[in-house]
Scaffold this motif. Structure first.
Motif, short mmCIF file in Angstrom:
data_model
loop_
_atom_site.label_atom_id
_atom_site.label_comp_id
_atom_site.label_asym_id
_atom_site.label_seq_id
_atom_site.Cartn_x
_atom_site.Cartn_y
_atom_site.Cartn_z
N LYS B 25 64.86 3.67 -100.86
CA LYS B 25 63.92 3.57 -99.72
C LYS B 25 62.66 2.79 -100.10
O LYS B 25 61.55 3.15 -99.73
N GLU B 26 62.86 1.74 -100.89
CA GLU B 26 61.74 0.90 -101.27
C GLU B 26 62.04 -0.53 -100.91
O GLU B 26 63.19 -0.91 -100.69
N ARG B 27 60.98 -1.36 -100.87
CA ARG B 27 61.17 -2.77 -100.57
C ARG B 27 60.58 -3.62 -101.67
O ARG B 27 59.74 -3.18 -102.44
N ILE B 28 61.04 -4.87 -101.70
CA ILE B 28 60.72 -5.76 -102.81
C ILE B 28 59.21 -6.02 -102.89
O ILE B 28 58.67 -6.29 -103.96
N ASP B 29 58.50 -5.91 -101.75
CA ASP B 29 57.05 -6.11 -101.78
C ASP B 29 56.31 -4.76 -101.75
O ASP B 29 55.15 -4.71 -101.30
N LYS B 30 56.97 -3.71 -102.17
CA LYS B 30 56.36 -2.37 -102.36
C LYS B 30 56.09 -1.62 -101.05
O LYS B 30 55.54 -0.54 -101.05
N ARG B 31 56.49 -2.22 -99.93
CA ARG B 31 56.26 -1.53 -98.66
C ARG B 31 57.28 -0.43 -98.45
O ARG B 31 58.36 -0.45 -99.03
N GLY B 32 56.95 0.49 -97.54
CA GLY B 32 57.95 1.44 -97.08
C GLY B 32 58.85 0.76 -96.07
O GLY B 32 58.55 -0.34 -95.58
#
Lengths: 245, 282
Positions: B25-32
């Protein structure tokens, strides 16, 4: 201008629509498969006054070659309205609306076609609206799916299309042109009913979140009816063929 | 004719990384999964336009300019002004954009934004009539994509709404005898009448995950997107599914709920920037 733009009364006190239908009723639907000799597959679909014809050519070599994809067939799709299909003559040049609809219809068909079976090939889907009376894109998707099946193209499921909308506060199925023009919302949907997935979804108009959920359920009922009619039309075509031969 | 596009090749390592992170549940740019990238809005960015806004959404940059002209109404709406939305994907914005008339993606984007504004009647067109049945204001809304960093539609929708909110109507004098209208753009007499605001929220599906505001790289591996337009009074005022995949009924319901939850935050930010979300009465 002889045409009046006054909004007509579209729902009567007894809950009937201007053409006598109940909110959940479809118009008389006609489907006929294998109506063109040259095409690999074809179909004619009528939703009430809307008359649409679809033809599939291919799989065939993609031209020009550089548009081909090495791992799958490309789908080329054109939704087009005949100049005589509307009240005012429509210019045959593709409008912005037709360009957008060609895209959303292609994207409605893509998940159904097992395109990986034909690398570098092209499967071409041509949809011509002969007479427009609301629901031309959904009738077009329904016809295109039948034409693909008639062309023998391997598919994950048929794709069925129907519109749901809101007219004078009432959620109704299969809007005709008048209901689309004067209604509060028009939501065309296409799906692979056997797989339970939606492949085309648009909403033009305003719905509350509650109305949206209800509209989705109503649309699904309509989609299942269209799906059954599609299967009947295909069976009819091929039982007739086997009798002939 | 619409043709299956050739997929932009993104490095397999990067695609794998995006998918692996999603499982946590993470994204490559650290967003949720349900976070927008930072949004920057600058209004009155173009001095020669009657209204304008620059929007930066992550690395995506978009400018919207609104120009007002006097023209004829549509025959079916003789007592209403006209809104025309157009989008240009100019070649400086992406290696995949070519010069020439708008392609199907630009046309789709413009039409989805046009429909959301039109169906909700965000601009009060009835107040844009100069001579009933003859002369009305034409509101040209042009969307200009400057840098394609993904999710062009939400960036464009934010810019479109912000630009409309700061649009001013020039002085127009109607000559009752000749029926001619003279515009004086050195003087502005009113703000564009706005009934309410609209913004889109785009949700992408990768595998079984729903993410909002996809980046350019995420868009390359996304199966399907669905754009939901939401109004300031919490109504759904437009939907468009795009992309080659499919969505379950449950996906669609979830996407709508995400959009209904996120849209008020975006509208709030537009309001804070513009200092005006006032609405005219019906």
């Amino acid at each position: 201008m002889t045409k009046s733009y006054e909004k007509p009364k579209l729902m009567s006190e007894d809950g009937k629509r201007h053409d006598g239908r109940l909110p959940e009723d479809l118009r008389p639907i006609k489907m006929e498969v294998g109506i063109l000799k040259n095409a690999s597959g074809s179909a004619l679909v009528e939703y009430g006054g809307t008359k649409v014809i679809a033809a599939v050519y291919g799989p065939r070599e993609a031209q020009p070659k550089h548009i081909s994809i090495p791992t799958r067939a490309i789908i080329r799709c054109r939704y087009h309205m005949a100049p005589f299909s509307t009240h005012e003559r429509k210019s045959p040049a593709p409008s912005r609306r037709e360009i957008e609809l060609s895209k959303v219809i292609r994207e409605a068909l893509e998940p159904a076609i097992i395109s990986e079976l034909y690398p570098k090939a092209s499967i071409d889907v041509f949809i011509e609206v002969l007479n427009a009376d609301g629901g031309t894109r959904t009738a077009g998707v329904t016809a295109a799916a039948l034409a693909l099946a008639d062309a023998g193209i391997p598919m994950r499921d048929l794709v069925a299309g129907i519109a749901v909308g809101k007219v004078e506060g009432v959620l109704v199925l299969d809007l005709d042109e008048l209901e689309d023009m004067y209604g509060e919302a028009d939501m065309p949907i296409a799906a692979m009913p056997g797989k339970g997935v939606i492949t085309l979804l648009q909403l033009n108009g305003v719905l509350t979140p509650e109305e949206f959920e209800e509209a989705l359920q109503l649309a699904w009922k309509g989609l299942k009816k269209i799906y059954e009619l599609q299967k009947e039309a295909l069976k009819k075509r091929y039982t007739e063929l086997s009798i002939e031969s | 004719m619409s043709v299956t596009p050739q997929a932009e090749l993104i490095p397999k390592l990067k695609a794998d990384a995006i998918l692996r992170l999603l499982e946590r549940k993470e994204r490559i740019d650290k967003r949720g999964l349900e976070d927008f990238r930072p949004i920057e809005i600058i209004t009155n960015y173009i001095k020669n336009a009657e209204g304008s806004a620059y929007v930066k959404l992550g690395t995506t940059q978009v400018v919207v300019g609104v120009k007002l002209e006097v023209g004829s109404p549509y025959p079916d709406t003789p007592n209403e002004g006209v809104l025309i939305v157009n989008a240009e994907f100019v070649p400086l914005a992406s290696p995949s954009f070519e010069p020439g008339p708008p392609d199907e993606n630009a046309i789709e984007l413009a039409r989805v934004i046009d429909r959301s504004l039109r169906e909700y009647r965000a601009v009060d067109m009835k107040k844009l009539v100069l001579i009933p049945g003859k002369k009305v204001w034409l509101v040209w809304l042009d969307i200009y994509v400057l840098d394609h960093g993904g999710n062009l539609i939400d960036a464009s929708s934010i810019a479109a709404m912000a630009a409309l909110l700061v649009t001013k109507i020039p002085k127009a004098e109607v000559n009752k005898d000749t029926g001619e209208v003279t515009i004086d753009k050195t003087q502005y007499v009113a703000e564009l009448p706005i009934r309410g605001s609209v913004v889109t929220v785009t949700i992408g599906k990768i595998g079984n995950y729903l993410i909002i505001d996809p980046t350019y790289e995420e868009e390359q591996i996304i199966d399907t997107k669905v754009t939901i337009a939401v109004s300031s009074d919490g109504k759904i005022v437009g939907i468009q599914k795009s992309g080659m995949g499919d969505l379950t009924l449950n996906d669609v319901k979830k996407a709508v709920n995400i959009a209904l939850a996120k849209a008020p935050q975006i509208l709030q930010q537009i309001e804070n920037t513009v200092g005006r979300l006032k609405t005219t009465e019906n």
